[in-house]
Enzyme design. Sequence first.
Site, short mmCIF file in Angstrom:
data_model
loop_
_atom_site.label_atom_id
_atom_site.label_comp_id
_atom_site.label_asym_id
_atom_site.label_seq_id
_atom_site.Cartn_x
_atom_site.Cartn_y
_atom_site.Cartn_z
N GLY A 4 0.79 -1.23 0.00
CA GLY A 4 0.00 0.00 0.00
C GLY A 4 0.82 1.28 0.00
O GLY A 4 0.33 2.32 0.44
N HIS B 17 0.44 1.13 -13.32
CA HIS B 17 1.16 -0.06 -13.79
C HIS B 17 2.64 0.30 -13.94
O HIS B 17 2.97 1.32 -14.56
CB HIS B 17 0.58 -0.52 -15.13
CG HIS B 17 1.25 -1.75 -15.64
ND1 HIS B 17 1.02 -3.01 -15.10
CD2 HIS B 17 2.19 -1.93 -16.59
CE1 HIS B 17 1.78 -3.89 -15.72
NE2 HIS B 17 2.50 -3.26 -16.63
N MET C 256 -3.89 -6.68 -7.18
CA MET C 256 -3.34 -7.70 -8.08
C MET C 256 -4.38 -8.75 -8.47
O MET C 256 -4.15 -9.96 -8.34
CB MET C 256 -2.11 -8.34 -7.44
CG MET C 256 -1.04 -7.33 -7.05
SD MET C 256 -0.49 -6.27 -8.41
CE MET C 256 0.71 -7.35 -9.17
N ASP D 179 -4.23 -4.01 -18.44
CA ASP D 179 -3.15 -3.02 -18.56
C ASP D 179 -3.19 -2.25 -19.88
O ASP D 179 -2.16 -1.94 -20.48
CB ASP D 179 -1.78 -3.67 -18.35
CG ASP D 179 -1.64 -4.26 -16.95
OD1 ASP D 179 -2.27 -3.73 -16.02
OD2 ASP D 179 -0.92 -5.26 -16.79
N GLN E 15 8.95 7.13 -8.30
CA GLN E 15 8.20 7.95 -9.27
C GLN E 15 6.70 7.69 -9.16
O GLN E 15 5.90 8.60 -9.33
CB GLN E 15 8.67 7.64 -10.70
CG GLN E 15 10.02 8.23 -11.02
CD GLN E 15 10.06 9.73 -10.82
OE1 GLN E 15 9.19 10.46 -11.33
NE2 GLN E 15 11.03 10.21 -10.07
C1 GAR Z 1 3.36 -0.99 -7.52
O1 GAR Z 1 4.64 -1.03 -8.08
C2 GAR Z 1 2.30 -0.97 -8.61
O2 GAR Z 1 2.68 -0.23 -9.74
C3 GAR Z 1 2.22 -2.44 -8.94
O3 GAR Z 1 2.27 -3.09 -7.70
C4 GAR Z 1 3.04 -2.31 -6.78
C5 GAR Z 1 2.23 -2.08 -5.53
O4 GAR Z 1 2.98 -1.44 -4.54
N1 GAR Z 1 1.01 -2.74 -9.64
C6 GAR Z 1 0.92 -3.67 -10.60
O5 GAR Z 1 1.85 -4.37 -10.93
C7 GAR Z 1 -0.46 -3.81 -11.25
N2 GAR Z 1 -0.36 -4.49 -12.49
P1 GAR Z 1 2.27 -0.75 -3.28
O6 GAR Z 1 1.32 -1.79 -2.69
O7 GAR Z 1 3.40 -0.47 -2.34
O8 GAR Z 1 1.55 0.47 -3.75
#
Ligand code: GAR
Length: 198
Positions: free
Chosen positions: A12, A113, A94, A149, A177
């Site tokens: 998160g 993404h 996810m 995506d 970023q």
């Molecule tokens: C992030 O890098 C996001 O871009 C990716 O999962 C991570 C979640 O991190 N999302 C995907 O790959 C979706 N296809 P977080 O839980 O620390 O925000």
Amino acid sequence: MKNIVILISGGGSNMAAIVRAAGRDRWSERFGARIAAVISNKADAAGLALAKSHGIETAVVPHKDFPSREAFDVALAEAVDAHSPALVVLAGFMRILTPAFVGRYAGRLINIHPSLLPAFPGLNTHQRAIDAGCKVAGVTVHQVTTELDHGPILDQAVVPVLPDDISATLASRVLAQEHQLYPRAISAWLADTSSHIS
Ligand code: GAR
């Protein structure tokens, strides 16, 4: 009030960046918007505790409790609709969503993404960018459509791929970023939708 509902599956950190930005940039006063709820498909998602610590309502809809993707999405939509969302934000959520779920929130469902879409949809984006010899990588915020995506791109940020990068080093450069980009893209979406309300 425009309610924002954020869906997560894990740490998160993007959700936390959005929550920080909403407070710092006074989304409530500027756009009449607030983070109404954080919902996870996993009970152990670390982001849930973080959301609670900010006084944000949380809910868990465990996908494993449902016999099908369709049944899960119906329950998820119920949990989301309980907060009358103006915007639904996928932040490291996810799960592949059914066309029925995507259609229900058409125009108000966005995702982040970790690649420069349309390059590298799906998983393992950082390793695939390294393997392909990319000199730059990055992150995309886009509207969600039924194709995984894909969907109209709202904003992107670019980072260099360095010669000694491994997946983890590139991922952390991209994630830094992401934390700038996602709040900025949401803020722009809120400003845009506010200007259409008479
Ligand atoms: C992030 O890098 C996001 O871009 C990716 O999962 C991570 C979640 O991190 N999302 C995907 O790959 C979706 N296809 P977080 O839980 O620390 O925000």
